[in-house]
Every structure is written in C-alpha cells, then in structure tokens.
Design an enzyme around this catalytic site. Structure first.
Site, PDB file in Angstrom:
ATOM      1  N   THR A 227      17.489 -27.204  23.202  1.00  0.00           N
ATOM      2  CA  THR A 227      16.862 -26.039  23.798  1.00  0.00           C
ATOM      3  C   THR A 227      17.110 -24.877  22.848  1.00  0.00           C
ATOM      4  O   THR A 227      18.220 -24.686  22.347  1.00  0.00           O
ATOM      5  CB  THR A 227      17.328 -25.788  25.253  1.00  0.00           C
ATOM      6  OG1 THR A 227      16.682 -24.607  25.728  1.00  0.00           O
ATOM      7  CG2 THR A 227      18.827 -25.640  25.383  1.00  0.00           C
ATOM      8  N   GLU A 228      16.046 -24.133  22.537  1.00  0.00           N
ATOM      9  CA  GLU A 228      16.090 -23.213  21.401  1.00  0.00           C
ATOM     10  C   GLU A 228      17.043 -22.047  21.596  1.00  0.00           C
ATOM     11  O   GLU A 228      17.365 -21.345  20.648  1.00  0.00           O
ATOM     12  CB  GLU A 228      14.684 -22.725  21.037  1.00  0.00           C
ATOM     13  CG  GLU A 228      13.944 -21.996  22.138  1.00  0.00           C
ATOM     14  CD  GLU A 228      12.989 -22.903  22.901  1.00  0.00           C
ATOM     15  OE1 GLU A 228      13.318 -24.087  23.093  1.00  0.00           O
ATOM     16  OE2 GLU A 228      11.917 -22.428  23.310  1.00  0.00           O
TER      17      GLU A 228
END
Lengths: 220, 238, 238, 220
Positions: free
Chosen positions: D52-53
């Site tokens: 997840t960025e």
C-alpha cells in the site's frame, strides 16, 4: 628551506584553532588524517556531533584496542565507536545530509587552496597515480562551511596557498578559512585576509612564503 | 549543549512567520501533527503555503487552519476525501490556490530538496495534463518529465518517539511523509508521543537522524482526528 | 509460496552470467559480501563490470575476483587504499578499466536506478575534471551537472539478519551501500549472518523490504577480510 | 439500457478472475474500491504480498471492529493490519518501489480505457470537481503490469472501453488487461483481444456494446 613543522604552530595547535571555531551543537565532518585531530580539542562545554559519510551520525572516539568492531568504521576505515544518541543510515541518506546542506562544518586537508577558495585535494594529476576521489567533491559541494587545515608549504617548500590551483580541482570557491602552521586565513569576496599570525612571524614573512596575495584586516 | 526539546506546541511554532511555506506530514489522519497545527491556528500566522498530501478533514487540524483563512495555497496530491468539506468549498469559490502533484512526485520532490538535488526526471505524469508546460527528455527511448525540488521554511511533523538530539522513530503507516519532510525544511518542528533518553532509541532503528530536526515537543496524548471529525468538533474549540 | 532462501553461496550466484554488471556492497571490509564474491571466483564468470565503492584489499574478496581476471571494468569512488595492490597494478598496466565517480554521486545514481529516476542534477563535481563532457544546467543561479541512473543485472550484498521474504537488517556502518544496491539490480543476492523466522524482524526496523531481494543465503561466520589480508591469504585458498 | 451488474459476471466473479491471474509470490498493489476485493479471491497455495503506497509492504486484512489502529491504514484510509514479515517505510521509499518497477501487478478502476491501453481514472474533467490524483499516475508509470477492473459501461450505458479517452489521461499505453462484467480483454500491440466472454454472451453482442474495435484470438 623546509617550512613544515619547524616554523610557526605545531599541528596540535592548528587543530586546536580549528576546534575553537566550531560552535556548540555543530554537525561536523572531519576529513581523514590531520583533520581527525580536531575532535580532540573541542573546548569543554561544547557538544559537537560527528558525521562520517559511511553512514554514522554521532561517531565517538577511536575504538580501544581489543574492542574493535570490523563493522563500525569511519571514512578512513579506522575502527571507531558510536555515542548514545547515534544513528546509522545508508550511503544515499548519508550523502543527502552532505549534499543537502545539513552538515555545518567540514574540515579537510589540501594540496592547494586558491585565493578564490578553490580547493585541490584529491589528485596530483600524476598519471601514475590511481585516481581516487571518495567523498571529497560531495563534501565541498554540500557542506555549509569548509575549513582547510594544512601545512603552509609543501615538503619541497612551495606555497600551498596559490593564485590559482595547478592540481585538479575538488571544487571551486568552496573554502571559507585556512589553518596553516603559519597563519589562519579567511577566504573573502575581496581575497585572502590574515586572521591570525603564528607567534614571532611578520606579515611580510608570511606574504613572502605565500604565492597568493594576502591582506590584513587592520591595515590602514 | 544540544537540547532540541521545546516545552509547548506554542513555543515550538513561535518562529513561523507570515508567508512561510510549510510541509505538514500525514496521510489523512495518520501522521498529521494536529497539536502543532492547532498551535499555528492559535498563533494566527497567515498567507501560508502548505504542502501536505491531503487538505484536511472536518473542521480540525489542517482543515481548521484553512477555514481560519491562514492558507493561501495548498500543494498536495489528494485534496478531496469523503470528509473534506472546508477545502473543496473554498477552492470552488476561488479563495484558495491548489497545485496538484502526483503523490510519488510530491514525495520525491520533497526528498530531492532535502538531498540537495535541484531537479530530477520521472516517468510519472508524462502525456497527462499535469505535465503540461514542463520540460521533458528522452532516456533510452522513453520520455520523462523534469520535476523540481520542493523545499520549505518549516516542516511540522508527527512522530512516535524522539530524543533530545532530535532522533525520531515513527508508528506504522503514520511514518509516510515525515522522514522526507524533516529533511526538506530549513526548520523542522516535531511533535512526539514520547521523548526518550539518549541511547534509548536503537541507532539501527532511528528513522530520522537528529540532524534534520530543530525542535521536538512531547504530546503524549495526541487527539484522534477521525474521532473529532465524527463528533463534528471545530477548532478553535467552541 | 515465497521462500527466497538459497542453500549455498554457489547456488545463490549460479545465474550470474558472463558480461554482467554487478553492484557489490561494502565500504572497505564493512559490508563486503566476501563469501558471495568467492563463490563467483569459484564459478569463474568473466567479463564483469563491477560497481563498488572500493577496489578490494590484499588478495581476497573483490581483489581476488579482479586478480582472477574476471573483471573488465570497475565503477567506484576510491580504488586506492593502503592495502590495495591488485587493482592499482592492473590499472597501471591498462588491464582493467576505471570509471571514477564521487562517492555521493555513486550512491545517488544507484538509488535513482532503484527508484525509477533516469537522471538527476547534482552540485557535486561541477567545475572539476569529473564533470567533463556532462550536461549542466543552472537552477537559481547555481550550476549543476546531470548524472544518470546506474542500474545492474545483479547485486551482491552482505546484511545482518534476513527472513525468507528477503527483509533485511544491517549491522552498524556495514549498512553503507547495501540498501540502495538491493534496489537497483534486476536480481539481488544477499548473504546474511542469520536468517530469522517471519515476524522476528520488527517491521519498523526493516531496512531493506523483501521486495528488493531475490535470494538470501545464510553465512553465519563470514570471513574477516582484514584478518585475511593481514595474514596475506589468497583466494582461491592455497 | 443499464448494463451494470444485471448482465454478465457479478463483481465478485470479476475480482476472482483478476485473482486467478496473479501468480504466486507476486507483489501487488490494489486500488481503492472494487480492486480491493481481489485479495479475497487469491487461490489457496498462492502467496501474494500487498503493497500500500502509504508505506507498508505486507498489508493484511482489514482490521476487525474494535482493533483498529488509527496509524495503520491503507491508501484508501481504511484501518488494516500487517502480516508477519511486513515492513514499514516512508513515502519516498514507497514510491521508489512503484516508480522503480518493483511492484508486479497493480489493479485499478477506470473511467475509460482506450484500445491502445491509455487509462483515464483520476478526473472527469468537470471543472466543478476538486482535482485529486493521489498515486494513480505513479502507479501506471511504474508498476510492471496494470490490470483494470470495471463495469463494461457507465451507468448511462456508455462504453468505458473506447477508441480514444475523452477524460484526462492517467497514463498512455499502460493497461495490459481489462476485466469487465462482460469480458476479459487483453490490450495488445495489435489492439484489443477478447480473452474470455461472460456466459451466454456473443462476441457480436460484446462488440455492439463496446466503442473500441475488438478482436478474437481464435478468429480465422
């Protein structure tokens, strides 16, 4: 005539003078060799944090014999220690500190310094030498203030403080102050100004042994 | 001797001046230095340019700073969220400027500023409206756009633990923009959940080395933005 | 299922091919993956381009690889040290190429490769012979030189602890180039002093996330290069 | 005519088809919304690691009620968990993973996909909308393979698979495969090829409801 060590200040006094100019709370990177001596002369009551470009902020003293850790070294590959409050990081982060202007002072040796503050300290230009630059160019490009500590002249008696560097440059207009055995010299917009002379030396003597033109702050 | 600890959020933000550019950490609520932002609301400093991933939620934190008319411009990647009301309304009325930056480009521009890199090439946004007017260059047959470092006068960052040298650790995904923002501002101001003695943070686990930090204030019980938003609270508290 | 553990250094380096470009971690001895390098000597793979901060000491590790005539070119910042004998001799004879790169530029070029940045501007080396022939550009009145990403086919890295996902921690200043080199190679091969179970490395303290690592081999008692050099040992052992 | 959900596969089946195409050991980033459903359909025996960025590799399931941690969220700001073997990192490192080509697969939603693989998924171009891009442009520029999961048509019945995008682009020539309620479609150098048709649909029906030209792999 060999001006090295037998005239003016001993190296220890040169290192002490650099140390006196490092303010409390400064982040400092000391070059390999003579510059490393500066750490020994920081006045009591001042706290200085040492950065070594191979990934440590909060470098402590050299490791005592028998306690060396092969994986805890400084930029000169000497076995060192880390103080409480130290931090380890990788090379890109370490040079981000340097290039990004976060280090306050770097003390370096020199082959030559020009009157404009150009520094030559990585290569003599001798084609027989294996070229090696290390972090020198990054340090002069990024650290806020560059101090040079060096003998005033080479072993063969040539001035290291020159009108123009003949050795390959490490950086242009990067040096702020030069500490030699003969004098402490500021690099200013208007040229080199003598800040302090070694005892019993005259300005004329200093100028005679310096290739670059020098000025006096208090000259009328 | 080195001691970066400030005694209150108000003292920590005191030197922030009108017209300053400020990096503010956080990805939504996680990592947002809400007490430092509220101290800035109290101080009333105006005409600010804020760089932050989002543009605030409800009427607290960054949203309160905007609602209090202290912000002239926002540089961010995602100003629109379900509970973002203040910014969208002012933006539609033309009362606040927006520079929209892709999230990775935003992070990299901030890091570049901290690392002394004035500009870099990136593939992100090529052939889109966000690359309009920007220099491009081809490397190995592929087009990249030139992006510039994004530095600031101040950064306001939330961390987990700190010491008096300014060494920081973060908590989980609240880390987000904190470490790069600490690097990129002239003056970095941090709120920490706890302040530890020197040596208590493992030097292998320091995420932000103290060299990047100017002031740290302990806020041991920070507000939960999402709870405040759910309760429709407003800052200044009424 | 994900398991990046290799059973021997030989198995770990088996896919390295003639003519490959290889990043090798280490700052002098600290962080140098000596067992992986020796496995590469055993394998005899030739015509290599090596990127490493130094060029080896004595007749072991990287120096042995060079002495065994497997290296056509070195990209490094400091190939000359007191105990470096192999490289200087071959260099003077014109038997090996050298690309000299300032240390910070070297680290940043490798990081750029890992981060998808094809090129960036830096103040380092401006006005020096090392910037000769390179593009420059002025930002805010100051000149910068354009430097390109430095990627590789493989990287050989030494770390402290690893798990089967390839998450890594390092030991003190042996971290140096390891993390950026892990990012920049198509295939990253790591020797770890110990391999731990998943979850035993604190996720807050992972320095290299496993996504950057392809293979890990446990070398629980790695050789001390400086001792080998002091004893004038040579690899292959004789 | 509303083609959404009442014809072809349900969303769950679309997500399952995406999941079937994710190989064991892949590093995957799932966009906000429908793409997140994909994680629920990875076949047993395959291990997939989610990025997840906002700074986590090894994202686990959504946090159970009562165990939420306000400082452990995904890119959609949902409270999530971390698996054993997870790692946290900062935003620049996170997008280095994305931009540097280290993530294998990203699954995204779409407003439009063109026959060349251009994607529009961040802005309708409506001047009344507050523009917001997030990490979408970084993901399509950096991730090795981009899958799109979307209803075949908009609520008003317009094809989302178009000759050319009319909405502002997220990236050009970035999509590899499109999963809709009607079909799975490959984006190739030679245009769009139908990989799989939903049950009881004909190729002609699909083409009729698609703006872009489609081809069949097995066409003579």
């Amino acid at each position: 005539m060999d001006l090295r060590e037998n005239i003016g200040w001993p190296v220890s006094e040169m290192a002490r003078k650099v140390a006196m100019d490092i303010n409390d709370g400064a982040y400092v990177n000391l070059g390999i060799g003579i510059p490393e001596m500066v750490a020994g002369y920081i006045p009591e009551g001042r706290e200085v944090i040492y950065h070594t470009e191979n990934g440590l902020l909060g470098m402590g003293k050299v490791a005592e014999k028998g306690t060396e850790d092969f994986e805890l070294v400084n930029a000169g590959k000497k076995y060192v220690t880390a103080i409480p409050g130290a931090a380890f990081f990788h090379h890109a982060d370490s040079f981000a500190m340097i290039r990004g202007g976060h280090i306050d002072i770097c003390v370096l040796g020199a082959y030559q310094v020009s009157q404009e503050g150009d520094l030559a300290n990585w290569s003599t230009g001798d084609p027989n030498d294996v070229p090696a630059v290390g972090g020198a160019m990054d340090l002069v490009a990024g650290v806020k203030t560059i101090y040079v500590i060096t003998q005033h002249s080479t072993k063969s008696g040539e001035s290291k403080i020159v009108k123009e560097c003949t050795y390959p440059l490490t950086g242009k207009k990067v040096v702020s102050r030069i500490y030699t055995n003969l004098a402490v010299i500021d690099v200013t917009e208007n040229g080199l100004y003598v800040r302090e002379l070694a005892p019993d030396l005259t300005f004329e003597y200093l100028q005679k042994h310096t290739d670059a033109a020098l000025s006096q702050y208090n000259a009328k | 001797m080195i001691n970066k600890i400030a005694h209150s959020a108000g003292e920590a933000v005191a030197e922030i001046f009108d017209g300053a550019t400020i990096l503010i950490s956080g990805f939504g609520e996680a990592g947002s230095p809400i007490e430092l932002i509220h101290a800035l609301v109290d101080q009333g400093t105006g005409n600010l340019t804020i760089v932050s991933n989002n543009a605030g939620s409800g009427h607290v934190g960054l949203a309160a700073l905007i609602e209090n008319r202290q912000v002239k411009k926002i540089i961010c990647s995602f100003p629109r969220t379900a509970i973002s009301v203040v910014f969208p309304e002012m933006y539609r009325k033309g009362e606040i400027e927006l520079e929209l930056v892709p999230q990775g480009t935003l992070a990299e521009r901030i890091r570049a500023a901290g690392a002394g890199i004035p500009a870099f090439y990136t593939p992100t946004s090529v052939n889109t409206t966000l690359a309009k007017g920007k220099e491009t260059k081809v490397f190995n047959g592929k087009t990249y756009v030139l992006e510039h470092a994004l530095s600031a006068d101040f950064s306001l960052v939330k961390c987990h633990a700190a010491d008096k040298y300014g060494n920081l650790t973060y908590n989980k995904t609240a880390r987000n923009f904190g470490p790069v923002m600490c690097m990129a501002a002239k003056t970095t101001i941090v709120q920490a959940k706890k302040i530890l003695e020197l040596g208590q943070i493992d030097p292998e686990c320091v995420i932000t080395p103290g060299i990047f930090v100017k002031k740290v204030v302990e806020i041991s019980d920070p507000a939960d933005e999402s709870l405040l938003v759910a309760e429709n609270r407003r800052y200044p508290w009424i």
